[in-house]
Structure formats: C-alpha cells, structure tokens
Design an enzyme around this catalytic site. Structure first.
Site, PDB file in Angstrom:
ATOM      1  N   ALA A   1       6.221  -8.524   2.004  1.00 19.28           N
ATOM      2  CA  ALA A   1       6.788  -9.771   2.534  1.00 19.28           C
ATOM      3  C   ALA A   1       5.724 -10.735   3.057  1.00 19.28           C
ATOM      4  O   ALA A   1       5.866 -11.951   2.957  1.00 19.28           O
ATOM      5  CB  ALA A   1       7.767  -9.441   3.662  1.00 19.28           C
ATOM      6  N   HIS A   2       4.621 -10.175   3.610  1.00 17.51           N
ATOM      7  CA  HIS A   2       3.681 -11.061   4.308  1.00 17.51           C
ATOM      8  C   HIS A   2       2.843 -11.937   3.382  1.00 17.51           C
ATOM      9  O   HIS A   2       2.093 -12.790   3.846  1.00 17.51           O
ATOM     10  CB  HIS A   2       2.785 -10.251   5.258  1.00 17.51           C
ATOM     11  CG  HIS A   2       1.730  -9.419   4.596  1.00 17.51           C
ATOM     12  ND1 HIS A   2       0.409  -9.801   4.558  1.00 17.51           N
ATOM     13  CD2 HIS A   2       1.795  -8.238   3.956  1.00 17.51           C
ATOM     14  CE1 HIS A   2      -0.291  -8.860   3.915  1.00 17.51           C
ATOM     15  NE2 HIS A   2       0.537  -7.903   3.552  1.00 17.51           N
TER      16      HIS A   2
ATOM     17  N   THR B   1       0.842  -1.201   0.000  1.00 20.38           N
ATOM     18  CA  THR B   1       0.000   0.000   0.000  1.00 20.38           C
ATOM     19  C   THR B   1       0.877   1.251   0.000  1.00 20.38           C
ATOM     20  O   THR B   1       0.663   2.173  -0.789  1.00 20.38           O
ATOM     21  CB  THR B   1      -0.953  -0.003   1.221  1.00 20.38           C
ATOM     22  OG1 THR B   1      -1.722  -1.206   1.180  1.00 20.38           O
ATOM     23  CG2 THR B   1      -1.878   1.196   1.211  1.00 20.38           C
TER      24      THR B   1
ATOM     25  N   CYS C   1     -16.534  -5.605   2.904  1.00 17.80           N
ATOM     26  CA  CYS C   1     -17.494  -5.100   3.872  1.00 17.80           C
ATOM     27  C   CYS C   1     -17.315  -3.590   4.008  1.00 17.80           C
ATOM     28  O   CYS C   1     -16.275  -3.115   4.421  1.00 17.80           O
ATOM     29  CB  CYS C   1     -17.255  -5.764   5.216  1.00 17.80           C
ATOM     30  SG  CYS C   1     -18.586  -5.478   6.349  1.00 17.80           S
TER      31      CYS C   1
ATOM     32  N   ASN D   1      -5.793 -10.175  -7.076  1.00 18.28           N
ATOM     33  CA  ASN D   1      -5.902 -10.782  -5.745  1.00 18.28           C
ATOM     34  C   ASN D   1      -7.181 -11.579  -5.529  1.00 18.28           C
ATOM     35  O   ASN D   1      -7.250 -12.421  -4.651  1.00 18.28           O
ATOM     36  CB  ASN D   1      -5.773  -9.702  -4.665  1.00 18.28           C
ATOM     37  CG  ASN D   1      -6.622  -8.495  -4.957  1.00 18.28           C
ATOM     38  OD1 ASN D   1      -6.434  -7.813  -5.964  1.00 18.28           O
ATOM     39  ND2 ASN D   1      -7.587  -8.229  -4.095  1.00 18.28           N
TER      40      ASN D   1
ATOM     41  N   GLN E   1       0.634 -10.019  -5.517  1.00 21.49           N
ATOM     42  CA  GLN E   1       0.205 -11.419  -5.550  1.00 21.49           C
ATOM     43  C   GLN E   1       1.064 -12.282  -6.478  1.00 21.49           C
ATOM     44  O   GLN E   1       0.804 -13.479  -6.617  1.00 21.49           O
ATOM     45  CB  GLN E   1      -1.277 -11.515  -5.972  1.00 21.49           C
ATOM     46  CG  GLN E   1      -2.247 -10.886  -4.992  1.00 21.49           C
ATOM     47  CD  GLN E   1      -2.326 -11.633  -3.662  1.00 21.49           C
ATOM     48  OE1 GLN E   1      -1.899 -12.785  -3.534  1.00 21.49           O
ATOM     49  NE2 GLN E   1      -2.889 -10.994  -2.648  1.00 21.49           N
TER      50      GLN E   1
HETATM   51  N1  PLP Z   1      -2.202  -5.053  -3.878  1.00 17.04           N
HETATM   52  C1  PLP Z   1      -2.698  -6.302  -3.907  1.00 17.04           C
HETATM   53  C2  PLP Z   1      -2.958  -6.951  -5.226  1.00 17.04           C
HETATM   54  C3  PLP Z   1      -2.953  -6.992  -2.722  1.00 17.04           C
HETATM   55  O1  PLP Z   1      -3.442  -8.225  -2.761  1.00 17.04           O
HETATM   56  C4  PLP Z   1      -2.687  -6.333  -1.482  1.00 17.04           C
HETATM   57  C5  PLP Z   1      -3.008  -6.992  -0.209  1.00 17.04           C
HETATM   58  O2  PLP Z   1      -3.913  -7.780  -0.096  1.00 17.04           O
HETATM   59  C6  PLP Z   1      -2.168  -5.030  -1.511  1.00 17.04           C
HETATM   60  C7  PLP Z   1      -1.937  -4.418  -2.725  1.00 17.04           C
HETATM   61  C8  PLP Z   1      -1.825  -4.296  -0.236  1.00 17.04           C
HETATM   62  O3  PLP Z   1      -0.707  -4.896   0.354  1.00 17.04           O
HETATM   63  P1  PLP Z   1      -0.201  -4.541   1.841  1.00 17.04           P
HETATM   64  O4  PLP Z   1      -1.118  -5.248   2.757  1.00 17.04           O
HETATM   65  O5  PLP Z   1       1.178  -5.086   1.913  1.00 17.04           O
HETATM   66  O6  PLP Z   1      -0.211  -3.084   1.977  1.00 17.04           O
END
Ligand code: PLP
Length: 369
Positions: free
Chosen positions: A203-204, A75, A326, A154, A182
């Site tokens: 990373a997560h 993000t 939601c 995603n 992703q």
């Molecule tokens: N972009 C995509 C395609 C994602 O799947 C996600 C998280 O689900 C994000 C951006 C945001 O990532 P972060 O949680 O590391 O900010």
C-alpha cells in the site's frame, strides 16, 4: 518549522493520501473491532470493512476477492509465495527461474531457498533491462516449479513483457509469480488476461499506509503458510487483521483505479520534460531513455560526479537515492545497473528520482546544478 527538502523518492514510499486517511480514521476509534470476532456487531463492522478492502484490491487487478491475502507488504508476500510454494512442492519440482535485476526481497529469498535445496537460475538482461529470451527458453526446458519475474523495476522503472513471460512458463507447466510492487496502481494489471498466478503489492507505494500489502494467489494454488496460529485468511496467514491498514489499502486501490490513466499521463509529461532539460547539459546521460518503463522513474548519470557524494552534499535541498545500496560502511554500485552493462564509473554516478501521482512539488533541473 523546519523546511523540508524537495522529496523525489516516491518509489521508496509515498505519503498517505488525505482521502485514504479519512477512510481509515473511524477504524482506529469507534470501529475498533476485531474482524475475527463473530459474536458481536463490532466484529461484524470490522469484517465488512476488510471485505470491502479485499474487493477494492481485487477490482484493481481483475482478481476474485477470495484470491487476495493480506500481509505486511511485498517483502512478506514474496516470502509467502516463494517459500510457501517451494514447501508445498507440487510435482516435486525444485527449480526456480528469476532475474539478476530483481529486488533484494526476491534475491535474498531465492538465495535462502538455494540453501535448502532449490536450484535457481538468475537470468541476464540486455542493456534495456529486458530478460534474455534465449536463456529463459533454455531454462524453461528444465520444467521449473516457478518463474519469478518483476513487473516494473524499482531502480529503472523498466517493464517486462509479463503476458509473454507467463504464457511461456505455463507451456512448461510452471507457475508464474510477479513482484508488482512498483506497478500496482500505476499501470493497468489484469491477472486473468496476463495469466499471472501470484502477484505481490504494497500500500505504501500508492499513497496508502505502511505495513500493509498483500499477495494475489490464483484459486487452486496451494501454499504452505509461513505464520500459523488461529487460521485467519484461510489458514494462509494467521494473526489479527490490520483493519485500518486494509481499509487504507482498499481506498488507495480504489483511487488508483479511477485516477491511474490521468496520473500516468501527467507524470510522463513531467518526467519527459525534465529529462529533455537534463539532456541539454553535457554532464548528464539518462539511463534507459528509450526503454519501456513506468512514467514515474528517471535514472540518470551525473557524469564525472559520485552520486553518493552528490546526494549527501545536497541532502538539505533534495531527498533522492542513488542506485547503490549501502552495505555496512561500503557503498556498493547498483547490481541492477551493473546487469544492464553500465561500467562502474557510470554506475556510481547514477541517481534515481521517482515521482508520485500527487505532491510533485518543484521538480526543477536547477536542483541538480
Ligand atoms: N519489491 C520491489 C520492486 C520494491 O520496490 C520494494 C520496495 O521498495 C519491495 C519489493 C519491498 O516492499 P515492502 O517495503 O512493502 O516490503
């Protein structure tokens, strides 16, 4: 001890790989130095660990280490890339091309940029989730500042043709950014061969810790920083570096590089078997079964059921998410599935399951009947 439900939401987040945790641990305790401290050994040890992590990340996507900026995750990286480029405003261009199926991190940032003068084109996708090429070509004629198209979606896992998109952008003198959250560590990415100018990752999503990620910024691209104070990371993102997080991200990237092909093969087999079994039931339709997609995501309709009700009623058994977001107390149908042309009824009956490369315990269709 509480028995936890079966977790099938690895696209939301993953646990930390024990090997990643082991690599991180010394940097919480004996190697606690600040990577910006230049007068002592403690700082030097931390700095070396950061540079190793940077190299490991760069190796995964064929970048140069100095082209990697560490952030708190995708993000932040998306905000850094889009706002930073818009504010640096090369050639005074103000137009951005993106897609209706992007993550909210991109869409909300674009909406905010529109408020301060950007002009944004939101491309449609076809029923397979692939961008409308004619619309794209037409929009490119305005010679945009930036094209921003995600690598893998995603909700559906659909992969865009990144090389082709990037090449076309460059023909019009535009830069190309991709949200690879992703795809990073899950499919091979080569920023040089694919002509990617900027790319974000977290990373997560790959068995690393939460709160650390980064942005690849091709050498020569100027971004205005979002965070000032101290001039860390070439002035692009000030603030004390998250050394433990960077060590974890680096180790997760190293593991992903060596194990990616085997993991993908296993996930594809598991997902395809799972979808084939699901399809034996007349109450199921798999969304995008024949699409080009990463092997870790399956999106399907429980015909005649409300996905949110199903998820809540089965919460003690299984941890999954619907395509819906939601919003206050109102459940909204997924805008991604809507863009693919699903009706509202099909949309609200859709569920996403996402697999990990490890810990896919008990993926069994009996969970859904
Ligand atoms: N972009 C995509 C395609 C994602 O799947 C996600 C998280 O689900 C994000 C951006 C945001 O990532 P972060 O949680 O590391 O900010």
């Amino acid at each position: 001890m509480q028995t936890l439900p079966v977790y099938l939401d690895y696209a939301a987040t993953t646990p930390v790989d024990p090997r990643v945790l082991e690599a991180m641990l010394p940097y919480f305790t004996e190697h606690f130095g600040n990577a910006a401290s230049t007068t002592h050994i403690h700082g030097e040890i931390a700095r070396k660990a950061v540079e190793k992590g940077r190299q490991q990340v760069a190796d995964l996507i064929n970048a140069q280490p100095e082209e990697i900026v560490f952030t708190s995750g995708s993000t932040e990286s998306i905000n850094m890339a889009l706002k930073g480029l818009f504010w640096s405003n090369p050639g005074k261009r103000r137009h951005i091309i993106t897609v209706k199926t992007e993550h909210k991190a991109v869409l909300d940032t674009c909406a905010w940029l529109e408020e301060i003068g950007a002009e944004v084109t939101y491309l449609d996708v076809d029923e397979e989730g692939i961008i409308d090429w004619n619309q794209y070509e037409e929009a490119l004629e305005e010679e945009p500042l930036l094209v921003c198209i995600m690598y893998a979606n995603n909700e559906t896992g659909v992969l865009q043709e990144i090389s082709k998109v990037a090449k076309m952008a460059h023909e019009y003198g535009s830069l190309f950014f991709t949200d690879a959250t992703q795809a990073f560590g899950k499919v091979p990415i080569d920023v040089q061969q694919e002509e990617i100018d900027m790319l974000c990752f977290s990373a997560h999503k790959i068995y690393g810790p939460k709160g650390i990620g980064g942005l690849y910024v091709k050498k020569g691209i100027k971004l205005v920083p979002l965070v000032h104070g101290g001039g860390h990371q070439g002035g692009l993102r000030s603030g004390t570096l998250n050394v433990t997080g960077i060590v974890g991200l680096g180790e997760a990237a190293r593991i992903a590089k060596t194990e990616m092909a085997d993991n993908a093969r296993r996930a594809r087999l598991l997902r395809d078997q799972f979808e084939d079994s699901l399809l034996k039931h007349s109450r199921i339709k798999v969304n995008g079964k024949e699409d080009q997609r990463i092997p870790y995501i399956s999106n399907f309709q429980l015909i005649g059921e409300d996905a949110d009700d199903f998820i809540i009623n089965n919460k003690l058994k299984i941890s999954i998410s619907a395509g819906s977001a939601c919003n206050s107390s109102v459940m909204e149908p997924s805008y991604v599935l809507k863009a693919l042309g699903l009706s509202t009824i099909q949309n609200v009956s859709s569920i996403r399951i996402s697999l990990g490369s490890i810990l896919n315990q008990s993926l069994n269709i009996s969970l859904f009947f």
